[in-house]
Design an enzyme around this catalytic site. Structure first.
Site, short mmCIF file in Angstrom:
data_model
loop_
_atom_site.label_atom_id
_atom_site.label_comp_id
_atom_site.label_asym_id
_atom_site.label_seq_id
_atom_site.Cartn_x
_atom_site.Cartn_y
_atom_site.Cartn_z
CG HIS A 1 -27.09 -28.95 -1.56
ND1 HIS A 1 -26.66 -30.08 -2.20
CD2 HIS A 1 -26.13 -28.02 -1.75
CE1 HIS A 1 -25.49 -29.85 -2.78
NE2 HIS A 1 -25.14 -28.61 -2.52
CD GLU B 1 -16.92 -31.91 3.50
OE1 GLU B 1 -16.20 -32.88 3.18
OE2 GLU B 1 -17.37 -31.10 2.68
#
Lengths: 326, 363
Positions: free
Chosen positions: A129, A60
């Site tokens: 999430h 990321e």
């Protein structure tokens, strides 16, 4: 006009952006061949090839940092972070560079790029999430933060975000990905970043909200209307930075009552900023205290308790009643 | 089944110009006397500028900065670049930056605390100084990825130090660059120290160059005080990237002759004798010896160059110290492309406040 989900609207936006601007490049984990784990980038690699849709290694921080370089080189990267809970490794790049490149160089360099990511919870997913950390970005001046609540707004705001010469973090409420279907214009269109919309007109109380809770607030408003308890105006911020405070102030000055609803934790959430500004600039219009209905100052629970955490219609109704009955 | 060897590695070391000013003819890059003299002059300029900034800092006329003393051969890398290439510095590349066209004034302004020092001239492809260690490596990769994707004959050269190679960004930059065959060169100035942490405590790896191999990228170790080698190795890496053959990691083995920054005291953690030893390896001295052998340098020329470059630096100091103070509005002007209502409101607040106080805070 076709009826589309938010996923389809976003997919259409990305395709149209890539056709119109040949320097738009999509990158991220699984965005190419797999079409994205939510299928937002489905089919794009077939249409545009692997020099415009990049399947990246699992990194990321590297994805965002590379996007900084790519944007300076003249590309318009649209980087995907697979879930907003995984954006944390990239926080250094976002805060130290993405947000600051224009300021640092007094405009000589800037990062015209979009970071798009599924956001918030409500689908009983795994830990990390279901995050709502949008407030962290608001403390890094220089980035725009946008969060659509419907397919129509998703497409228009995505195209605007891509055209914007400032970096935009585009938060996609994943709970809404397929749960709302509406008419979305086929053509290329942009909607202004920095403008809120009135999702429901009303006169007694203003709810300010955004993202996946807009739907919840509108439902709460309908319930309150049916019960003749309040005529609720719901403002959907759409843009968290820059914030359209003028629309909020106009509404609160008229209704005299404000309830702010967000999934993110209460403390130092955007609700706190809005409440402070209202107290500062609309005090004499207020008929009662500013009420916030938010996530608790806890980690959002796993599936079994998730629904206890996320503000639901009953908690929003309670919040409105609190200020109505003051 | 008996074990087989699936991989082994080798790392080359490049050294062309030694301490005595002797050159390896077979590896010598093709540079004219004029070009060599340009390099020499730039090194002198960089050292004089560095020395002046240090003196100014001790007098309170310059902010904290990182000296490049002993690392002037970084100019060799800059010299190999073409105008369309991008330099992505950390904070110890003043030499490379001026060699790439950043006006000295800009560096004085930046380290003096003025953002306008990072507002590079339009035709100067040098990114601003990057303070978060190693974080700029991924920018060099991103630039190189873009150049490769668009098949442009441009290369990005990113710098970091030995300390920077312990940061995650360094690894991500090489990994991504390898996967995408980016037009990227990463130069590690291994000056043996990250503030007080000596190279051997930074990594157990034998060389830094070999770290690239793990990412499928070529890594070369270079005598970092040898400007002909820094030039030649960078040129090799640039040509390679430009032709689409991928990224390279160059490890320039050098020594930080000064403190980490003006806020550091290196005598607390290192040996005076070690510093003395490296004086023999001075990059400017050895180029001088070579130029003398070539008949291109003499004492008169030295005086001429030093005098001219000293005047150059003095002129810059004058410009720096008479530079108009920054406009308070500029704090707000570059957050976004266009200020939003809240920023405008806050700017008003500050400007009104300054006016009411009657003080201009020097503005």
């Amino acid at each position: 006009m076709a009826i589309k989900t938010m996923i389809a609207a976003l997919n259409e936006a990305l395709e149209q952006a890539m056709r119109k601007h040949d320097n738009v490049v999509i990158l991220g984990e699984d965005v190419g061949v797999d079409g994205g784990v939510f299928r937002v980038t489905d089919g794009l690699i077939t249409k545009f090839g692997d020099k415009r849709v990049l399947d990246t290694p699992l990194a990321e921080n590297g994805i965002i940092g590379a996007s900084v370089g790519m944007s300076i080189a003249g590309l318009r990267p649209v980087a995907e972070i697979q879930f907003s809970g995984f954006i944390f490794p990239a926080m250094n790049q976002i805060v130290s560079h993405v947000a600051r490149m224009r300021n640092r160089s007094r405009g000589r360099f800037n990062c015209a790029m979009v970071i798009r990511t599924p956001h918030e919870g409500g689908v009983k997913a795994l830990e990390h999430h279901a995050e709502s950390m949008e407030s962290m970005f608001l403390q890094a001046p220089g980035i725009k933060v946008v969060i659509p609540s419907t397919p129509y707004y998703a497409k228009g705001l995505m195209l605007a975000a891509i055209e914007d010469n400032d970096p935009v973090i585009f938060l996609e409420p994943l709970k809404l990905y397929r749960s709302i279907k509406e008419e979305v214009p086929e053509e290329y269109y942009t909607l202004p970043i920095g403008k809120a919309r009135v999702a429901r007109k009303g006169n007694d109380v203003t709810i300010v909200t955004y993202g996946s809770l807009v739907k919840t607030c509108v439902e709460a408003a309908e319930q309150l209307n049916v019960q003749r308890m309040a005529d609720v105006e719901v403002i959907d911020l759409l843009s968290l930075a820059p914030l359209d405070f003028e629309t909020v102030a106009n509404s609160v000055t008229r209704t005299g009552r404000l309830v702010i609803v967000h999934e993110a934790p209460q403390t130092a959430g955007l609700g706190a900023e809005i409440a402070a500004r209202v107290a500062e600039r609309c005090l004499l219009s207020l008929k009662g205290p500013v009420v916030r209905v938010t996530g608790f100052d806890t980690v959002i629970p796993l599936a079994k308790m998730e629904s206890l955490y996320i503000p639901d219609v009953s908690r929003v109704v309670k919040g409105v009643r609190k200020v109505m009955e003051f | 089944m008996p074990k087989s060897n699936v991989a082994s590695f080798e790392v080359s070391y490049w050294s062309i110009l030694n301490e005595k000013g002797e050159v390896d003819e077979s590896m010598k890059p093709s540079l004219s006397s004029d070009q060599l003299l340009s390099m020499y002059r730039l090194m002198i300029r960089a050292r004089l500028m560095d020395d002046k900034m240090l003196k100014l800092q001790r007098q309170g006329r310059m902010g904290t900065f990182a000296s490049i003393l002993g690392q002037e051969a970084q100019i060799g890398a800059a010299f190999a670049m073409q105008p369309q290439d991008f330099l992505v510095p950390s904070f110890r590349e003043n030499g490379a930056m001026i060699a790439r066209g950043v006006p000295m004034l800009h560096l004085f302004l930046f380290f003096g605390g003025d953002e306008r020092g990072s507002q590079m001239p339009k035709d100067v492809n040098v990114l601003p100084v990057s303070i978060p260690v190693g974080s700029q490596a991924v920018h060099a990769t991103g630039l190189g990825m873009a150049f490769r994707l668009r098949n442009e004959p441009k290369v990005a050269v990113g710098f970091l130090g030995d300390g920077g190679t312990s940061e995650g960004d360094f690894h991500e930059s090489l990994n991504l660059a390898g996967v995408f065959s980016a037009n990227t060169v990463i130069v590690c100035q291994n000056n043996q120290f990250a503030i007080s942490i000596a190279r051997k405590h930074q990594t157990a790896s034998f060389t830094i160059a070999q770290k690239a191999i793990a990412y499928g990228v070529e890594g070369i170790q270079v005598d970092g005080n040898d400007i002909l080698a820094t030039y030649a190795a960078t040129l090799y890496a640039l040509d390679k990237a430009r032709s689409g053959k991928g990224p390279t990691l160059l490890e320039f083995v050098t020594y930080r002759m000064g403190d980490h920054t003006t806020a550091d005291d290196a005598t607390r953690y290192r040996d005076k004798l070690e510093v003395e030893k490296w004086k023999q390896k001075d990059p400017i001295l050895r180029l001088q010896k070579y130029l003398e052998k070539l008949g291109v340098w003499n004492a008169d020329l030295e005086t001429k160059i030093v005098t001219e470059e000293s005047l150059n630096v003095e002129e810059t100091v004058k410009q720096y110290e008479s530079y108009p103070k920054p406009d308070p509005s500029s704090m707000f002007q570059f957050v976004y492309e266009k200020m939003d209502p809240e920023l405008l409101r806050q700017r008003e607040l500050l400007l009104n406040h300054l006016q009411e106080e009657g003080t201009n805070h020097g503005h």
